[in-house]
Enzyme design. Sequence first.
Site, short mmCIF file in Angstrom:
data_model
loop_
_atom_site.label_atom_id
_atom_site.label_comp_id
_atom_site.label_asym_id
_atom_site.label_seq_id
_atom_site.Cartn_x
_atom_site.Cartn_y
_atom_site.Cartn_z
N SER A 48 0.83 -1.20 0.00
CA SER A 48 0.00 0.00 0.00
C SER A 48 0.86 1.25 0.00
O SER A 48 1.90 1.32 0.68
CB SER A 48 -0.91 0.01 1.23
OG SER A 48 -1.56 1.26 1.38
N TYR B 153 -2.87 5.37 -4.79
CA TYR B 153 -4.02 6.23 -5.01
C TYR B 153 -3.49 7.52 -5.60
O TYR B 153 -2.67 8.19 -4.97
CB TYR B 153 -4.72 6.57 -3.69
CG TYR B 153 -5.33 5.44 -2.94
CD1 TYR B 153 -6.55 4.90 -3.32
CD2 TYR B 153 -4.71 4.92 -1.80
CE1 TYR B 153 -7.13 3.86 -2.60
CE2 TYR B 153 -5.28 3.89 -1.08
CZ TYR B 153 -6.49 3.36 -1.49
OH TYR B 153 -7.06 2.35 -0.77
N THR C 240 -5.30 2.08 -7.88
CA THR C 240 -6.64 1.84 -7.35
C THR C 240 -7.61 2.83 -7.98
O THR C 240 -7.44 4.05 -7.84
CB THR C 240 -6.66 1.98 -5.82
OG1 THR C 240 -5.85 0.94 -5.25
CG2 THR C 240 -8.07 1.85 -5.28
N LYS D 206 -6.74 -1.58 -10.53
CA LYS D 206 -7.46 -2.36 -9.53
C LYS D 206 -8.81 -1.71 -9.22
O LYS D 206 -8.90 -0.50 -9.07
CB LYS D 206 -6.63 -2.47 -8.25
CG LYS D 206 -7.26 -3.24 -7.11
CD LYS D 206 -6.30 -3.31 -5.93
CE LYS D 206 -6.88 -4.07 -4.76
NZ LYS D 206 -7.97 -3.31 -4.09
N HIS E 36 -12.93 -3.92 -3.66
CA HIS E 36 -12.23 -3.30 -2.53
C HIS E 36 -12.61 -3.96 -1.20
O HIS E 36 -12.73 -3.28 -0.17
CB HIS E 36 -12.53 -1.80 -2.50
CG HIS E 36 -11.39 -0.96 -1.99
ND1 HIS E 36 -10.71 -0.07 -2.78
CD2 HIS E 36 -10.81 -0.86 -0.76
CE1 HIS E 36 -9.78 0.54 -2.07
NE2 HIS E 36 -9.82 0.08 -0.84
#
Length: 353
Positions: free
Chosen positions: A106, A128, A154, A224, A248
Site C-alpha cells: 500500500s 491512489y 486503485t 485495480k 475493494h
Amino acid sequence: MSGRYADGLAERARARLSPEVYHYVACGAGDGLSASEAEQSWRSWRFRPRVLRDVTYVELATELLGTTYAAPIGVAPTTLHRAAHPDGEVETARGVARCGVPMVVSSNAGSTFEDIAATGVPWWLQIYLTSERSVSEPVVARAVAAGARALVLTADTPVVGTKREGERSVWSAVEPGWLRVNFPDQGGGPDDPAVRAAAEKATDLGPQDVAWLAARFGLPVVVKGVLHPEDARRCVDAGAAAVWVSHHGGRQLDRAMAPAHALAAVVEEVGDDAEVYVDGGVRSGLDVLTALALGARAVFLGRPVLWALADGGAAGVVSLLGELTSDLEECVRLAGEPSAASVPRELVVNTGS
C-alpha cells in the site's frame, strides 16, 4: 479454508488487535452486504472435473507481468500492518518472500519501501492518485527506485466509502508512524488541513492517468477495482498491462456485485489482451481453482494476510499462504488438470445458488 492454520484465524487475530483496528479491517461499507457475501459467491460455481488424466505431477507456477511465481496467489494491498506487528509490512514481506509469490504494498504503508525491498520479496506498489498529482509522483518515484516491479492504480476510490464506526474511531488507536511513511515531509501531521487537502483522492481519474503512469515510470500498470467489462477495455486501451477485478473488499460502494460474478465478463472482454486478477472472499483452493477456470491469472488475499500477520508474524503468513497453495495443488489434481496456468473455462458452471 480447509487448512488447519486458517481455522479460527480471524478470531485469533481479533484477540491480538485493538478493537478499533480489528473492526476497521473487518468491516465493509454501508450495511456490509458486499463484504459479507464475497466468500459465499465463489460457492455458486460447480466443477466438471476430468478423469483418466495423468496428474502425478501438477504445475502451480504462473507468470505475472513477465515474472514467474511459485503459485497463482498474491498478497493484496492493505494498510495498518504496523498495528498488527511491530515490524509491519517488513514482517509481512519476510513471510511472503519465503513463499515465492508477489506482495502488493500500500502507498499508505508504515514501513519504508527500502526496508520492504531488503527482504527480497517481489513487490508491486499500490497507489491512489491524489487530486494534486504532484503529491503522488514522488511516492511512486521512490518505490520505483526501491525496486517495485509494477504499479497498481486503485480506481474505485474517488472518495472513501463510509464505514460504521465502533465506539471509538480507528484513528484514535493508530500511531502517526503507522501510515504514509514513504511520503515526503509535507510540513505537518496527518491532521494538518494543508496535508489533508494535498492528499485528497482524485475524483477526476481517467484513462489518461493510466497512460501517464506507464509512460512516466516505465513499469507495467495494473488497474485495480474493475467490475465492468467496458471499464476493463478502457484500461487496456489506455495501456494497462493487467486489470484487477475487485470491489475493494466490500469497502467502497455497498451492494457492488461480487468479484466472483464479475470476473468472467471482464476476462471475456480483455483476457486476450491483458492479464486479469481477482480478489474478494478467496479463502480456499476451491475458490482459487474457480477463479483460474473463470480466466484469472492470479488471485490476491487481503484480510486473511493481515490476520495471519497479527497471529503469527512472518511465520503466520507462511502458514496461511503455504496451506492455500497446498490446498490448490490438491484441487487442481482432483480436477484432472496438470497445470494451474491452463485450467479451462469449461471446468466450472454457475448453478445460480
